[in-house]
Motif scaffolding. Structure first.
Motif, short mmCIF file in Angstrom:
data_model
loop_
_atom_site.label_atom_id
_atom_site.label_comp_id
_atom_site.label_asym_id
_atom_site.label_seq_id
_atom_site.Cartn_x
_atom_site.Cartn_y
_atom_site.Cartn_z
N ILE C 89 48.21 46.41 65.18
CA ILE C 89 48.19 47.63 66.83
C ILE C 89 49.07 46.27 67.81
O ILE C 89 50.25 47.04 67.88
N TRP C 90 49.07 44.97 67.56
CA TRP C 90 50.12 44.47 68.48
C TRP C 90 51.56 43.86 67.48
O TRP C 90 52.12 43.99 68.36
N ILE C 91 52.08 44.74 66.36
CA ILE C 91 53.43 44.78 65.70
C ILE C 91 53.72 46.65 65.79
O ILE C 91 54.99 46.31 66.48
N VAL C 92 52.25 47.24 66.19
CA VAL C 92 53.15 48.23 65.84
C VAL C 92 53.71 49.18 67.22
O VAL C 92 54.23 49.80 67.51
N LEU C 93 52.59 48.62 68.43
CA LEU C 93 53.05 49.39 69.68
C LEU C 93 53.48 48.83 69.86
O LEU C 93 55.40 49.76 70.20
N PRO C 94 54.32 47.41 70.13
CA PRO C 94 55.24 46.96 70.92
C PRO C 94 56.87 47.80 69.76
O PRO C 94 57.57 47.63 70.41
N PHE C 161 37.67 44.23 65.47
CA PHE C 161 37.16 45.39 66.89
C PHE C 161 37.86 47.00 66.87
O PHE C 161 38.97 47.70 67.73
N SER C 162 36.90 47.84 66.56
CA SER C 162 37.64 49.29 66.48
C SER C 162 37.54 50.19 67.80
O SER C 162 36.63 50.62 67.67
N PHE C 163 37.57 50.66 68.00
CA PHE C 163 38.01 51.51 69.08
C PHE C 163 37.30 53.08 68.66
O PHE C 163 36.95 54.05 69.41
N ALA C 164 37.45 53.28 67.16
CA ALA C 164 36.82 54.41 67.32
C ALA C 164 35.35 54.63 66.37
O ALA C 164 34.57 55.66 65.83
N LYS C 165 34.97 53.25 66.64
CA LYS C 165 33.16 53.76 66.77
C LYS C 165 32.70 52.68 67.61
O LYS C 165 32.75 52.78 68.49
N THR C 166 31.05 53.47 67.71
CA THR C 166 29.81 53.55 68.94
C THR C 166 30.01 51.89 68.93
O THR C 166 29.57 50.92 68.44
N HIS C 167 30.16 51.18 70.41
CA HIS C 167 29.91 49.62 69.83
C HIS C 167 28.68 49.72 71.06
O HIS C 167 28.27 50.54 72.30
N GLU C 168 27.55 48.41 71.41
CA GLU C 168 26.48 48.62 72.54
C GLU C 168 27.04 47.19 73.06
O GLU C 168 27.36 45.81 72.33
N PHE C 169 26.73 47.47 74.13
CA PHE C 169 27.04 46.53 75.37
C PHE C 169 26.20 46.78 76.41
O PHE C 169 25.73 47.68 76.60
N LEU C 170 25.73 45.07 76.15
CA LEU C 170 24.60 45.12 77.57
C LEU C 170 23.09 46.43 77.90
O LEU C 170 23.20 47.21 78.48
#
Lengths: 307, 259, 366
Positions: C89-94, C161-170
Motif C-alpha cells: 500500500i505504501w506504493i499504491v496509495l500514493p 499487519f493486516s487490517f482485515a483480521k482481528t487482532h488482540e491488544f491489551l
C-alpha cells in the motif's frame, strides 16, 4: 447502404435536437450570464409529460395526429411553467449573490427534478408511443424515417420562428437590450424581471419540443435522459459560442455530426479498441478542445475570460 | 530615491476598441518617477479604460507599454503587480469576508515565497515570513490610519475606511506606481482632505501616484501634471494651472467644472 | 476558524471519546454502526478534500467522485487477482493520489483560466466520462472488468499487519471494522491538519482572496490560474487517497459506487456544514452519513405506520433531501448550518454594508 451518408443524416437529426436545447442554455446565459444546469432536466420533464399525455389520449382513442399535437402542447405548457418556477425559486433570489450560489442551487434543482421524475415515472425505461407506421425513405443509399424528417423540419421551423421573435418583435428587442446592458434597459423602461422570466419560459418551450423529438426518435424515455442530453447541448452552446443564438444552432448541428461520425468510425480508427459505446465521450472531448483552443466558441464575440 | 527626469511609465500610441467602439485612440503619455499624475476627463472619456490597460486588466490593441525599463506587450494584472504597479478600484473591491489584516496580508503575496511545503511544515523560514507579513500589514494599517481591531471583516468598515484599506492593500505589494481609480468618490470634505494628506505622504515616501479623478479641485491641488482625455483622445497635458486654461479642456467640460 | 479546544480538559475528553467510540458504538448499537462510522470517516476525508476546492478557493467541482474513483481503481488494479498484482500500500496509495492529482491538473489547466461555471460543467462531464470508461474498458482488453467491477481486492496491510483480521491488544479484540476506524481516523486527522495549516498560510489566503474577488486578487499579484490549479490538484489528491483506502476497506469496486449522486452528496456535506469551515464540513459529513442510515431503518416503517404503505423509498427520499438541502441552504443559510467564527460575525451585519457588498459582488460577476 452508404454508411457515411447515413451517419450524416443521423448526425443532422440528433444535432437538431441539440440545437434546440442549446438555444435554451444560450438564451439564459446571454441574459443572465448564468449556466442553467437544470435545463437538461426540463427536457426530460417535457418528454415524460408528453409520454403520459400521449398514453392517456391514445388510450381514449383520440386521433393520433390530434393526440400528438395536444401532447406537444401539454408538454410545452408544463415546461414553461417549470422554467418559470425554477427561475423564481432558485435563481432570482440569488441574482446578486456570489457566483457559486446559483450554481449550487441549480444542481440542487436538477437532483430534485430527477428524483421527482423517478418517483412519478419509476426507474424503468418507457416505450414512447408511435401511433403511426414510421415509414422509411431512401436518400441516395441511406435511410431517413418519417420521424427524423419531422424532427429536422420542426427544428428548422422553431429556430426560424425564434429568430423572427428575437429580431422583429417588441419582446425580442427588450430581450436583446437586457442582454446588452440590464441597467440601461431598466432605465429605458424595460421590465427586466419579466424579460428574464419570459426568456426562461421560451427556452423551456424549446426544451419541451426537443424532449418530444428525442423520445420519438429513440422510442425510449427515462428519468435520467436529461442529464447527458443537457451536458451535450451545453457543449453545443459552448462550441458555437455561448450567448450567441446562431452559434447554438451551428454548434448543435456540428456536435450531432461529430458524434455520429465519431461513433461510426471510432472502431476502425482505434483498431477495434473503442466501440460505439464511447459515443457519449466525444462531446466531452469537444468541450475540452473548445475551451483550450477557442473559449469564445465558433461564432462567439463575448469574452469568455471574465471573472 | 526619486529621479525627477526618469520616466517610470511610458505609453505611446495606445488604441483600444470594444467591438466597433473606439475607447482609446492613439493615446501617448508618460509618468515621471516621484510625481503625482492626474488623469481627468468627462464621463465616458476613456479614463477607466486607460487605467485598466495600465493595470493589465485590458489588453491594448495597438501601442507600446514601457514600465520601469521593461516592455510589456500582452500582459496580465498579476505580472504588472509583480513589476510594481498596484491599483485600487473605483467600486471598492476588497476581500469582503476576510479581516482587514488578511486583506493587507494578501497584498504581501507577490513579495513573499512560502509554498505548500512551507505552509505544511511551518519551518523557520515560513514562520519568519509569516511574522513579517503580519508585522508589515499592521504597520500599513496604522499608516493609512485605520483604527479598528485587526480581525474586523473588511465589509464592516465604513466607506472611507474601505477606501483606505484598499490603498493599504495596494501599498503592501511594494509598488513603484500606485494607481488610484477615483479614490475620493463618495467621500465627504473631511475624508477627502485627510486622504489628500495620505496621498502626499505616500508620494513623499518615494512612490509615484497615478490618479483618476472627477474631483477637479483635488487634482488641481495635488497633481504635478495632469492629462485630459475626451472621446478616447488626449486633448491636453501639462501643469494643472496651465491645463485648466486650455480652451480645448474648457470646451470638453462645456466651460463647467474646469473653469 | 480555529478549534476552540484550547482548554486541555476538553481536548482530552475529545481524544478519549474518539478512541473509545468504536467500542461504545459496538456495545450500544452493534457492529454495523462501526462500519458506518468507517464509511463516515472516508466521506469526511472526501468532503475535506472538496472543501479545499469549493470552500477555500470557491471553485465548483461537480465530479469530485471521479478522483475518488481513480484512486479506488488504481488500488484495485494493482492489488487484486485482476492482473495478479499485489503491490504494497505504501506504493499504491500514493500512486492513486498522484494519478488523481494528474487528472485534476489535466482537467483544471484548460478550464481554470475561464469562468467558474465552465469548471463546474467540465467536472460534471468528467465524472460521467470516468464512469463510461470504467464500464466499458473490459473489451477487447479487459482492464476494469466492466460493470461487474473488481473483487477480491487485497485488504489494507502494513508489513505483516493486516487490517482485515482481528487482532488482540491489551486483552481486547480489535476486529477489522475497529482497526479501519483507527486507520481512517488517523488519515482524517492528517487531512484536517493539512487543511488547517493551509488555511492560515500565504497560499490559503490567496485561495480565499480568489474566492472573494478574482479580479482584485490578480491585481494584488496573485497568479490566479496557478493558485486555483493548486487548490484543484490538492483536492483531487485527497480524493485519490481516500479512494485507495475505500478499495482496500471494501474489497470490491464497481462503477456504481462512483455516480453523480455521490459527488452531489459530498458537495452537500461541504455546503451544509459551511463552506470553508472545517468543523462544519466534519459535522456535515457525519450528518449526511447518519441520516440516510436512519432513513433506511426509520423512514420505511414510519411511512407504513402513518400511511399504511411505503410512498417514497428511502433511496429516493435521500436524493430528494440532498437536492432540497442544496437549494434551501443556499437560499437561507449560505454560510452553512455551522458558520465559522468569521461567517458568524457576518450574519448580523448592518444593512448598509450588506447592500454595498452586494453591489460590488454584482459588479464582480458581471
Amino acid at each position: 447502404m452508404d454508411i457515411f451518408l447515413q451517419q450524416i443524416i443521423n448526425g443532422l437529426v440528433q444535432g437538431s435536437v441539440y440545437a434546440l436545447v442549446a438555444l435554451g442554455y444560450t438564451m439564459v446565459y446571454g441574459i443572465l450570464g448564468l449556466i442553467n444546469f437544470a435545463h437538461g432536466e426540463v427536457v426530460m420533464v417535457g418528454a415524460m409529460v408528453a409520454l403520459t399525455s400521449l398514453q392517456v389520449l391514445l388510450g381514449l382513442a383520440v386521433a393520433p395526429v390530434l393526440a400528438i399535437l395536444v401532447s406537444l402542447f401539454v408538454a410545452i405548457v408544463a415546461c414553461m411553467a417549470l422554467g418559470y418556477t425554477i427561475e423564481r425559486v432558485a435563481y432570482r433570489p440569488l441574482r446578486n449573490a456570489p457566483r457559486l450560489a446559483p450554481l449550487i442551487t441549480a444542481i440542487g434543482v436538477s437532483i430534485v427534478l430527477q428524483t421527482l421524475a423517478m418517483m412519478i415515472w419509476g426507474r424503468e425505461y418507457h416505450a414512447f408511443p408511435q401511433p403511426f407506421a414510421n415509414s422509411l425513405h431512401a436518400v441516395g443509399g441511406a435511410i431517413i424515417t418519417d420521424v427524423q424528417l419531422g424532427i429536422v423540419i420542426v427544428a428548422l421551423l422553431m429556430m426560424s420562428g425564434l429568430m423572427l421573435l428575437i429580431h422583429r418583435s417588441r419582446f425580442g428587442r427588450a430581450m436583446r437590450a437586457v442582454a446588452e446592458n440590464p441597467s440601461a434597459a431598466a432605465l429605458m423602461g424595460v421590465d427586466i424581471n419579466r424579460v428574464i422570466s419570459a426568456t426562461f419560459m421560451l427556452g423551456s418551450a424549446l426544451a419541451a419540443v426537443a424532449g418530444f423529438m428525442v423520445s420519438a426518435n429513440y422510442g425510449i424515455v427515462h428519468y435520467y435522459m436529461g442529464f447527458m442530453l443537457g451536458l451535450k447541448a451545453f457543449t453545443a452552446a459552448v462550441l458555437g459560442g455561448i450567448g450567441n443564438l446562431r452559434g447554438a444552432m451551428l454548434g448543435g448541428v456540428m456536435l450531432g455530426l461529430i458524434e455520429s461520425l465519431g461513433a461510426g468510425y471510432i472502431g476502425d480508427l482505434s483498431g477495434g479498441f473503442f466501440g460505439s459505446n464511447y459515443q457519449d465521450v466525444f462531446a466531452f472531448f469537444v468541450l475540452i478542445a473548445v475551451l483550450v483552443f477557442r473559449p469564445t466558441g465558433l461564432l462567439g464575440e463575448r469574452v469568455a475570460e471574465r471573472a | 530615491m526619486t529621479h525627477p527626469d526618469k520616466k517610470l511609465l511610458e505609453l505611446t500610441g495606445v488604441c483600444k476598441h470594444f467591438g466597433g467602439v473606439t475607447a482609446l485612440a492613439d493615446v501617448s503619455l508618460y509618468i515621471q518617477e516621484g510625481e503625482i499624475y492626474g488623469l481627468i476627463g468627462p464621463n465616458g472619456a476613456g479614463k477607466t479604460t486607460l487605467f485598466n490597460v495600465i493595470t493589465g486588466l485590458y489588453q491594448m490593441d495597438h501601442g507600446t507599454f514601457n514600465f520601469d525599463g521593461n516592455v510589456f506587450e500582452r500582459s496580465k494584472p498579476h505580472l504588472l503587480a509583480q513589476a510594481g504597479i498596484a491599483r485600487t478600484f473605483q467600486n471598492i473591491r476588497l476581500f469582503a469576508n476576510m479581516s482587514v489584516l488578511e486583506n493587507i496580508m494578501v497584498g504581501r503575496h507577490v513579495r513573499t515565497r512560502t509554498g505548500i511545503w512551507g505552509a505544511l511544515s511551518r519551518n523557520s523560514s515560513a514562520r519568519t515570513e509569516e511574522l513579517d507579513i503580519a508585522e508589515r500589514a499592521r504597520e500599513l494599517l496604522h499608516y493609512v490610519g485605520i483604527q479598528r481591531p485587526v480581525n474586523t471583516l473588511a465589509k464592516n468598515l465604513s466607506y472611507g475606511e474601505q477606501r483606505r484599506l484598499e490603498i493599504a492593500r495596494a501599498l503592501a505589494t511594494e509598488p513603484k506606481l500606485l494607481a488610484l481609480d477615483e479614490p475620493v468618490a463618495g467621500m465627504n470634505a473631511t475624508e477627502t482632505e485627510s486622504l489628500k494628506t495620505l496621498l502626499q505622504s505616500i508620494r513623499n515616501d518615494g512612490i509615484t501616484v497615478l490618479l483618476i479623478e472627477h474631483d477637479v479641485k483635488l487634482i488641481m491641488g495635488l497633481c504635478d501634471r495632469v492629462a485630459v482625455l475626451d472621446y478616447g483622445k488626449k486633448i491636453a497635458e501639462g501643469r494643472p494651472e496651465d491645463v485648466r486654461r486650455d480652451p480645448a479642456v474648457i470646451a470638453a467640460y462645456l466651460g463647467g467644472e474646469a473653469a | 476558524m480555529k478549534f476552540n479546544l484550547k482548554s486541555k480538559p476538553l481536548f482530552a475528553a475529545l481524544v478519549i471519546a474518539l478512541l473509545v467510540f468504536p467500542f461504545v458504538t459496538d456495545a450500544l448499537l452493534g457492529h454495523g454502526w462501526v462500519r458506518i462510522a468507517d464509511f463516515a470517516l472516508l466521506y469526511i476525508m472526501l468532503a475535506l478534500g472538496l472543501n479545499i476546492v469549493v470552500g477555500y478557493a470557491g471553485l465548483l467541482d461537480l465530479g469530485y467522485i471521479a478522483f475518488f474513483a481513480v484512486g479506488a481503481y488504481t488500488y484495485a488494479l494493482f492489488c487484486s487477482p485482476q492482473f495478479g498484482l499485489h503491490w504494497p500500500i505504501w506504493i499504491v496509495l500514493p500512486l492513486g493520489a498522484l494519478l488523481a492529482c494528474f487528472f485534476g491538473v489535466l482537467l483544471g489547466a484548460p478550464t481554470l483560466r475561464l469562468r467558474g461555471d465552465y469548471l463546474a460543467i467540465v467536472t460534471l462531464g468528467f465524472g460521467e466520462i470516468v464512469r463510461i470508461f470504467m464500464n466499458n474498458l473490459n473489451a477487447p482488453v479487459n482492464i476494469t472488468n466492466g460493470p461487474q467491477g473488481i473483487s477480491m481486492i487485497d485488504p489494507l496491510r502494513i508489513g505483516d499487519f493486516s487490517f482485515a483480521k482481528t487482532h488482540e491488544f491489551l486483552g481486547m479484540d480489535f476486529t477489522t471494522v475497529h482497526l479501519h476506524y483507527y486507520l481512517f481516523l488517523g488519515f482524517t486527522l492528517l487531512v484536517i491538519f493539512v487543511s488547517l495549516r493551509l488555511q492560515n498560510s500565504r497560499i490559503g489566503r490567496a485561495w480565499m482572496a480568489i474566492r472573494e474577488d478574482e479580479i482584485a486578487a490578480s491585481a494584488m499579484g496573485i497568479n490566479t490560474r496557478n493558485i486555483k490549479l493548486l487548490a484543484f490538484a490538492m483536492g483531487a489528491t485527497f480524493g485519490g487517497l481516500s479512494g485507495g483506502l475505500f478499495a482496500g476497506f471494501q474489497g470490491f469496486v464497481s462503477p456504481e459506487s462512483f455516480s453523480l449522486m455521490e459527488s452531489v452528496m459530498i458537495l452537500c456535506m461541504v455546503v451544509l456544514g459551511g463552506m470553508g469551515n472545517i468543523t462544519g464540513v466534519v459535522l456535515g459529513g457525519v450528518l449526511l452519513v447518519i441520516l440516510p442510515e436512519a432513513f433506511r431503518h426509520g423512514a420505511g416503517p414510519l411511512q407504513e405506520a402513518i400511511l399504511g404503505k411505503i410512498l417514497i423509498d428511502p433511496e429516493s427520499l435521500r436524493m430528494l433531501m440532498f437536492g432540497l438541502a442544496l437549494i434551501l441552504v443556499m437560499l437561507w443559510r449560505p454560510a452553512g448550518l455551522w458558520p465559522s467564527s468569521q461567517h458568524r460575525r457576518e450574519l448580523a451585519p448592518d444593512e448598509a454594508t450588506v447592500h454595498q457588498e452586494q453591489e460590488t459582488v454584482y459588479d464582480a460577476s458581471r
